[in-house]
Design an enzyme around this catalytic site. Structure first.
Site, PDB file in Angstrom:
ATOM      1  N   CYS A  12     -26.462  57.510 124.036  1.00 21.29           N
ATOM      2  CA  CYS A  12     -27.509  57.421 125.067  1.00 21.29           C
ATOM      3  C   CYS A  12     -28.148  56.047 124.964  1.00 21.29           C
ATOM      4  O   CYS A  12     -27.537  55.114 124.425  1.00 21.29           O
ATOM      5  CB  CYS A  12     -28.518  58.560 124.939  1.00 21.29           C
ATOM      6  N   ASN A  15     -30.920  56.545 121.328  1.00 24.57           N
ATOM      7  CA  ASN A  15     -30.383  57.324 120.191  1.00 24.57           C
ATOM      8  C   ASN A  15     -31.494  58.067 119.430  1.00 24.57           C
ATOM      9  O   ASN A  15     -31.387  58.279 118.224  1.00 24.57           O
ATOM     10  CB  ASN A  15     -29.560  56.435 119.241  1.00 24.57           C
ATOM     11  N   CYS A  17     -33.269  60.756 121.470  1.00 26.92           N
ATOM     12  CA  CYS A  17     -33.504  62.006 122.212  1.00 26.92           C
ATOM     13  C   CYS A  17     -32.184  62.714 122.552  1.00 26.92           C
ATOM     14  O   CYS A  17     -31.816  63.709 121.932  1.00 26.92           O
ATOM     15  CB  CYS A  17     -34.291  61.737 123.499  1.00 26.92           C
ATOM     16  N   ARG A  18     -31.466  62.198 123.545  1.00 29.17           N
ATOM     17  CA  ARG A  18     -30.304  62.930 124.065  1.00 29.17           C
ATOM     18  C   ARG A  18     -29.102  62.944 123.135  1.00 29.17           C
ATOM     19  O   ARG A  18     -28.549  64.010 122.830  1.00 29.17           O
ATOM     20  CB  ARG A  18     -29.898  62.361 125.435  1.00 29.17           C
ATOM     21  N   SER A  19     -28.663  61.759 122.675  1.00 24.85           N
ATOM     22  CA  SER A  19     -27.410  61.760 121.892  1.00 24.85           C
ATOM     23  C   SER A  19     -27.544  62.406 120.513  1.00 24.85           C
ATOM     24  O   SER A  19     -26.591  63.069 120.077  1.00 24.85           O
ATOM     25  CB  SER A  19     -26.784  60.357 121.824  1.00 24.85           C
ATOM     26  N   ASP A 130     -32.946  61.707 131.058  1.00 20.71           N
ATOM     27  CA  ASP A 130     -33.670  61.098 129.941  1.00 20.71           C
ATOM     28  C   ASP A 130     -35.032  61.781 129.790  1.00 20.71           C
ATOM     29  O   ASP A 130     -35.851  61.735 130.718  1.00 20.71           O
ATOM     30  CB  ASP A 130     -33.851  59.604 130.253  1.00 20.71           C
TER      31      ASP A 130
HETATM   32  P1  4NP Z   1     -32.676  58.564 124.654  1.00 18.13           P
HETATM   33  O1  4NP Z   1     -34.175  58.419 125.220  1.00 18.13           O
HETATM   34  O2  4NP Z   1     -31.852  57.482 125.308  1.00 18.13           O
HETATM   35  O3  4NP Z   1     -32.261  59.937 125.102  1.00 18.13           O
HETATM   36  O4  4NP Z   1     -32.775  58.416 123.156  1.00 18.13           O
HETATM   37  C1  4NP Z   1     -34.881  57.211 125.185  1.00 18.13           C
HETATM   38  C2  4NP Z   1     -35.463  56.795 124.022  1.00 18.13           C
HETATM   39  C3  4NP Z   1     -36.195  55.614 123.986  1.00 18.13           C
HETATM   40  C4  4NP Z   1     -36.324  54.866 125.135  1.00 18.13           C
HETATM   41  C5  4NP Z   1     -35.725  55.282 126.312  1.00 18.13           C
HETATM   42  C6  4NP Z   1     -35.001  56.463 126.332  1.00 18.13           C
HETATM   43  N1  4NP Z   1     -37.097  53.672 125.106  1.00 18.13           N
HETATM   44  O5  4NP Z   1     -37.286  53.070 126.186  1.00 18.13           O
HETATM   45  O6  4NP Z   1     -37.553  53.254 124.033  1.00 18.13           O
END
Ligand code: 4NP
Length: 161
Positions: A12, A15, A17-19, A130
């Site tokens: 993702c 790294n 939340c989703r992945s 997201d």
């Molecule tokens: P992820 O979510 O891609 O599912 O881990 C996010 C985590 C952090 C950010 C964006 C999305 N960020 O902008 O820091």
């Protein structure tokens, strides 16, 4: 493909939340199927802002409430990871684009798929939303459950497991 082990990396943006959710939920499916020794499972982000951090507190709490522990530390996906993994499963189209940009060759590019590609009854645009700003952590977990079932069925067939 090296040896018997199928190497899978979920990707993702951050790294956190989703992945990491996809990694832990897919691992639980693999373990329930008695196939833990046949898989190497990891996750990574296309960005490096959260490298070294544990997953988001709500990501961990949502999974833990549903019996899944997330202990992964965030890391950025590197070009060399294309040689390490057989399947690179992206959460959304932006991740696919970033991975395609990083891929050293066409064979690497062909390893990149949307995670939800084999989910039964997935929406027309099969992305994992997201939750970082939307707060939809429970929805992400539920999607990972459904997509993991579809992905494992596909990989069992593809690899004769
Ligand atoms: P992820 O979510 O891609 O599912 O881990 C996010 C985590 C952090 C950010 C964006 C999305 N960020 O902008 O820091």
């Amino acid at each position: 493909m090296r040896g018997d082990v199928v190497r899978v990396c979920f990707v993702c943006l951050g790294n956190i939340c989703r992945s990491p959710t996809a990694e832990a939920v897919f691992r639980a499916h693999v373990e329930r199927a008695g196939l833990a020794s046949r898989f190497e499972i990891d996750s990574a982000g296309t960005g490096d802002w959260h490298a070294g951090e544990l997953a988001h507190p709500r990501t961990r709490a949502t999974a833990e409430e549903r019996g899944v522990a997330i202990t992964h530390r965030a890391r950025q996906f590197a070009r060399a990871d294309f040689a390490r993994f057989d399947w690179v499963l992206a959460m959304d189209r932006a991740n696919v684009q970033a991975l395609h940009g990083l891929a050293p060759d066409d064979a690497s590019r062909a390893k990149v798929h949307l995670f939800r590609a084999w989910e039964p009854d997935a929406p027309q645009l099969p992305e994992v939303p997201d939750p970082y700003y939307s707060g939809q952590f429970e929805l992400v977990f539920e999607i990972c459950e459904r997509a993991s079932a579809g992905l494992l069925a596909h990989l069992r067939e593809a690899h004769g497991l």
